[in-house]
Design a protein around this motif. Structure first.
Motif, PDB file in Angstrom:
ATOM      1  N   SER A  72      63.173  22.231 -28.387  1.00 26.26           N
ATOM      2  CA  SER A  72      62.017  21.633 -29.305  1.00 26.26           C
ATOM      3  C   SER A  72      61.686  22.790 -30.056  1.00 26.26           C
ATOM      4  O   SER A  72      61.205  23.741 -29.946  1.00 26.26           O
ATOM      5  CB  SER A  72      60.730  21.508 -28.329  1.00 26.26           C
ATOM      6  N   VAL A  95      68.525  21.298 -25.281  1.00 31.49           N
ATOM      7  CA  VAL A  95      67.974  20.407 -26.133  1.00 31.49           C
ATOM      8  C   VAL A  95      66.593  21.183 -26.467  1.00 31.49           C
ATOM      9  O   VAL A  95      65.763  21.385 -25.718  1.00 31.49           O
ATOM     10  CB  VAL A  95      67.607  19.076 -25.616  1.00 31.49           C
ATOM     11  N   VAL A  99      63.993  18.574 -33.253  1.00 31.97           N
ATOM     12  CA  VAL A  99      64.572  18.806 -32.133  1.00 31.97           C
ATOM     13  C   VAL A  99      65.876  19.405 -32.569  1.00 31.97           C
ATOM     14  O   VAL A  99      66.792  18.814 -33.286  1.00 31.97           O
ATOM     15  CB  VAL A  99      64.855  17.736 -31.070  1.00 31.97           C
ATOM     16  N   PRO A 152      66.162  21.089 -21.186  1.00 33.71           N
ATOM     17  CA  PRO A 152      65.356  21.123 -22.159  1.00 33.71           C
ATOM     18  C   PRO A 152      64.765  22.585 -22.675  1.00 33.71           C
ATOM     19  O   PRO A 152      64.687  23.273 -21.487  1.00 33.71           O
ATOM     20  CB  PRO A 152      64.413  19.993 -22.061  1.00 33.71           C
ATOM     21  N   VAL A 205      66.246  15.188 -35.679  1.00 33.48           N
ATOM     22  CA  VAL A 205      67.163  15.811 -34.326  1.00 33.48           C
ATOM     23  C   VAL A 205      68.456  16.117 -35.111  1.00 33.48           C
ATOM     24  O   VAL A 205      69.193  15.621 -35.586  1.00 33.48           O
ATOM     25  CB  VAL A 205      67.665  14.678 -33.482  1.00 33.48           C
ATOM     26  N   ALA A 214      62.278  16.333 -26.617  1.00 35.34           N
ATOM     27  CA  ALA A 214      63.334  17.047 -26.292  1.00 35.34           C
ATOM     28  C   ALA A 214      63.438  16.763 -24.771  1.00 35.34           C
ATOM     29  O   ALA A 214      64.796  16.637 -24.275  1.00 35.34           O
ATOM     30  CB  ALA A 214      62.723  18.410 -26.365  1.00 35.34           C
TER      31      ALA A 214
END
Length: 351
Positions: A101, A99, A90, A125, A64, A114
């Motif tokens: 992906s 967020v 992510v 997301p 992340v 995500a």
């Protein structure tokens, strides 16, 4: 458990990372040492961020990054292999508005991660994989939660394209869990009752879920999934080697049209110590070994009890009884003898 690393490079990023860790304590946070506040919940690093991200990419299941998507792409690009092995990546912006992906959305789990992180942060997301945005079947994920494997991964990309373009797809299933997709199926997908139907010109591709051998023409048109539905019972001596077991099991499966990829585990009798050949065979194929006491096996009714086995082992059956006990299912291959020191039986797990 999946190893997840968070890399933050700003003070806002540190706050976001700590908010995530409060809900996901297993994650590891990495931040440049120049931002250190002495917190022991963070790994303060002195290397270049590019070097660190490259290292974490190779050692973790998920990465992340709380900085720009462009920077992340440049950092991970030299390390990309393929979607079957690359970790989930992510990306979160510095205000935790989105967020994203970014990599390995399906197989790597970035889409699911995500969504989870977005729920923690109250963010939106960003998912771009076609199967998800069209709410259709993700071909590369069918049965994954049950441990199913894909036998011919080379057909996934083509079949996935047909799926998201709403071409007609046939599904044939005669083994494995039934709950892999919520009802109803997408409008372009139809459940069929035979493998021959998959070959019908009305269908552009097929999803085939079975523990049996699939004809070459059906496999060429389909993605073949192997549910873990078969348990192999093995009777053997201390000196039965792994090559003998390999040969016997392979022969039994070939003669009965069964798929080796669908073996869930092997089962045998407790001989007082581990049998090297059995352990080596299981390790080679990534299979668990379930061992039963002779008294447990002796209670199982089998179609082919042996007086000789009873005399020497204290139970009239090993391979059949062990496979029945382990599977709680039914015999699909009764005991096959491979003199002088191997017997093999196969059960299908009760669905």
């Amino acid at each position: 458990m999946a190893r997840t690393a968070i890399v933050a490079i700003t003070k806002h990023g540190i706050d976001i990372a700590r908010k995530i860790k409060a809900r996901m304590p297993e994650v590891e946070i990495y931040v440049p040492a120049k931002h250190s506040d002495g917190g022991t919940d963070i790994n303060w690093f002195s290397d270049q961020s590019t070097q660190l991200v490259g290292s974490l990419f190779k050692t973790h299941d998920a990465l992340v990054c709380i900085f720009s998507l462009g920077a992340v792409i440049r950092m991970v690009a030299p390390h990309l292999v393929d979607k079957k092995s690359d970790p989930a990546v992510v990306v979160i912006d510095d205000r935790a508005n989105h967020v994203i992906s970014a990599l390995s959305g399906h197989l790597g789990g970035a889409n699911a991660l995500a969504r989870l992180l977005a729920s923690i942060l109250g963010a939106a997301p960003v998912i771009t994989t076609a199967a998800d945005v069209n709410e259709t079947i993700a071909v590369d994920l069918v049965g994954r939660e049950y441990g199913w494997t894909i036998e011919n991964f080379e057909n996934v990309t083509r079949t996935s394209a047909l799926m998201v373009n709403e071409e007609r797809i046939a599904v044939y299933q005669d083994a494995g869990e039934k709950g892999w997709w919520h009802e109803p199926l997408p409008k372009n997908v139809e459940m069929v009752g035979s493998l021959e139907k998959v070959l019908s010109p009305e269908f552009k591709a097929g999803l085939v879920i079975t523990d049996r051998v699939v004809p070459a023409d059906v496999a060429a048109k389909s993605v073949v999934y192997r549910p873990k539905t078969l348990v192999v019972g093995i009777g053997l001596h201390f000196d039965t080697d792994s090559n003998t077991i390999e040969s016997g099991v392979t022969d039994v499966f070939a003669q009965n049209g069964l798929a080796l990829f669908s073996i869930r585990n092997v089962a045998s009798v407790n001989r007082g110590a581990r049998v090297k050949g059995l352990d080596e065979f299981a390790q080679k194929h990534g299979l668990a070994v379930e061992i039963f006491e002779k008294a447990e096996l002796a209670k199982v009714e089998v179609p082919n009890p042996s007086a000789a086995v009873q005399k020497f082992e204290g139970t009239a059956s090993v391979s059949e009884a062990a496979s029945l006990l382990s599977s709680n299912g039914e015999l699909v291959v009764q005991k096959v003898k491979f003199p002088p020191n191997l017997t093999v039986a196969v059960c299908r797990v009760k669905s």
